[in-house]
Scaffold this motif. Sequence first.
Motif, short mmCIF file in Angstrom:
data_model
loop_
_atom_site.label_atom_id
_atom_site.label_comp_id
_atom_site.label_asym_id
_atom_site.label_seq_id
_atom_site.Cartn_x
_atom_site.Cartn_y
_atom_site.Cartn_z
N GLY A 152 -12.82 12.30 1.18
CA GLY A 152 -13.17 13.69 1.39
C GLY A 152 -12.84 14.63 0.25
N THR A 153 -12.53 14.11 -0.91
CA THR A 153 -12.27 14.99 -2.06
C THR A 153 -13.59 15.34 -2.75
OG1 THR A 153 -12.04 13.26 -3.71
CG2 THR A 153 -10.08 13.81 -2.41
N ARG A 154 -13.49 16.17 -3.79
CA ARG A 154 -14.69 16.52 -4.55
C ARG A 154 -15.24 15.33 -5.32
NH1 ARG A 154 -13.62 18.06 -9.98
NH2 ARG A 154 -11.40 17.99 -10.55
N TYR A 155 -14.47 14.23 -5.37
CA TYR A 155 -14.93 13.02 -6.06
C TYR A 155 -15.71 12.09 -5.13
CZ TYR A 155 -11.43 14.56 -9.41
OH TYR A 155 -10.70 15.30 -10.31
N ALA A 156 -15.84 12.45 -3.88
CA ALA A 156 -16.49 11.57 -2.90
C ALA A 156 -17.93 11.29 -3.30
CB ALA A 156 -16.44 12.21 -1.52
N ASP A 157 -18.40 10.11 -2.92
CA ASP A 157 -19.81 9.80 -3.08
C ASP A 157 -20.57 10.52 -1.97
OD1 ASP A 157 -19.15 8.21 -5.18
OD2 ASP A 157 -19.64 6.31 -4.22
N GLY A 158 -21.19 11.63 -2.29
CA GLY A 158 -21.88 12.42 -1.29
C GLY A 158 -21.04 13.61 -0.85
N ASP A 159 -21.42 14.20 0.26
CA ASP A 159 -20.75 15.39 0.77
C ASP A 159 -19.32 15.07 1.21
OD1 ASP A 159 -20.94 18.23 1.89
OD2 ASP A 159 -20.31 17.08 3.64
N PRO A 160 -18.31 15.81 0.71
CA PRO A 160 -16.93 15.51 1.06
C PRO A 160 -16.64 15.58 2.56
CG PRO A 160 -17.00 16.92 -0.87
CD PRO A 160 -18.40 16.84 -0.34
N ALA A 161 -17.20 16.57 3.24
CA ALA A 161 -16.95 16.69 4.68
C ALA A 161 -17.51 15.49 5.43
CB ALA A 161 -17.55 17.99 5.22
N GLU A 162 -18.68 15.04 5.03
CA GLU A 162 -19.28 13.87 5.67
C GLU A 162 -18.46 12.61 5.35
OE1 GLU A 162 -23.35 13.55 4.55
OE2 GLU A 162 -23.94 15.43 5.52
#
Length: 560
Positions: free
Chosen positions: A57-67
Amino acid sequence: MAEVERSCDVLVAGSGAAGFAAAITARLLGLDVVMVEKDAVYGGTSAQSGGIPWVPGTRYADGDPAEDTVRARTYLRHELGNRYDAAMIDAYLESGPEMVDFLEQAGAVAFKSLSPYPDYHSEIEGAALGGRGLRPVAYDGRRLGKHFATLRPPISELMLFGGMSLNGEHLHHYYAVTRSLKSFAFVTGRVARYAVDRLSGWSRGTELSSGNALIGRLAEKAFALDIPLLLSTPVVELIEEDGRIAGAVVIRDSVRQTIRARRGVIFATGGFSHDPTLRAAYFAPEASASLTSAGNEGDAARMAVARGGEIDDDMVQPATWLPMSAVLQPGGGTAFFPHLADRNKPGFITVNQRAERFVNESVSYQDFVPPMVATLAGEARREVYLICDHRALRRYGIGPVRPHPVSFGRWLRNGYLVGAPSVEGLAMKLGLDPERLAQTVARFNGYAVHGADPDFGRGSTAYQRAMGDMSHRPSPSVGPLDQAPFYAVRLVPGDIGTSVGLRTTPDAQVIGREGPIPGLYAVGNDMANPTMGVYPGPGVTLGPAMTFGYRAAKSLAQPS
């Protein structure tokens, strides 16, 4: 011994990633902090690790962090089953990204995405193919100045020339140094930088990666914030006043010193991997090795229990496991090498003392060791054998034995590497049944040539394929052992940290028989593992360690 006294708001015991995250957070929130470290060097096991925290869920996530956070919660529900503690997991998933942002904005850490790098059970719903593991950005150790000398170095067998750090991100260049001009140039540049460091008087290379980069940057921030870090200063006793923990007694320069802590004490001392009594209570006897810091002797557990704290041992596994090999040191003694990258490659298999395969060699280290322990039950020799052919040895290396063009003769001479012209000859040197080992290799080769493994399903998941050699066909994970001579090293089961630990609240406050103990917190491996001894992805020890260190500091910073 005379007794002297000092005071602070928060006393942090331990200087790994959890301890530094807690100390820096507390200081940035306005608290007066003192750190103490039992060892003569700082960084703990974190400094020798890959340095990767698993934080969905960080800004490094593959895709949307919340998702990604939602998917991670689904993944962990599948992973943990009936041991899923919603309050602990919610605290982890909600505060993890917040911790990363807080420390990054303060300049205490610098990360980039570990992608593509799948979660370890990539076939399970909610798993990600990357973006949850955070790789530390390389760090210039020269920025630590005099403090560089007391940063715990990486495991010596994982360095080149006895002092040059190897970054897992760049291993492919070392594998391809004789086959690619780009890789040759990269490696040459790294070696040149290392040579300049040594000629300039540094004790080892200062271009730091992995856990050394993580701890180096954290330490630089802590020193800039004027947080005292007292080395060779073990905590020996907690101080309790008016029903709360109000500090601790430490030993410094052979003198008892009382450190009063107005808000509380945070234990981040690394668990109990080197305590024989606690190991005997929770570990299988076959798992006798450890890659953790020698000072991890269960000090926090004993002191907390003496003040009413409780141990949570309801874990899927009591520790984080890793297969290792014993390496004799030039000056005597033994060190252990972690087998993370070789056993997964084409041209390798692992056999037990019956000369039979017993495990999928490409599963994660946490999944590899339990079958290892099971196959060793009742055996006089507590070892299994990682076997490869000449082609695999020269392409990938094995343990500390480097690939081509580095010579490996000394490893044969000192007995670490066992070699023979034939599979049967290798079996005889290992004390195995020659005919049975030949049958095992022949069976494996029969389907490995087609990239298949019907016996154990090796290479069947995205994670397993990622850990292989993506340039190898038809499978990144599976290849025959058919080019003589043949080689083997002995593997033993070991740990890289405990999962059994002190029961805590979601803010890392230690829980006693009558509820949370005021003023006492435990994080890292002192804390009962929030993922309950399950290892879902790369860095799922460091991720919770730093997150709950952050939460503990925030809790202590709240107005009383």
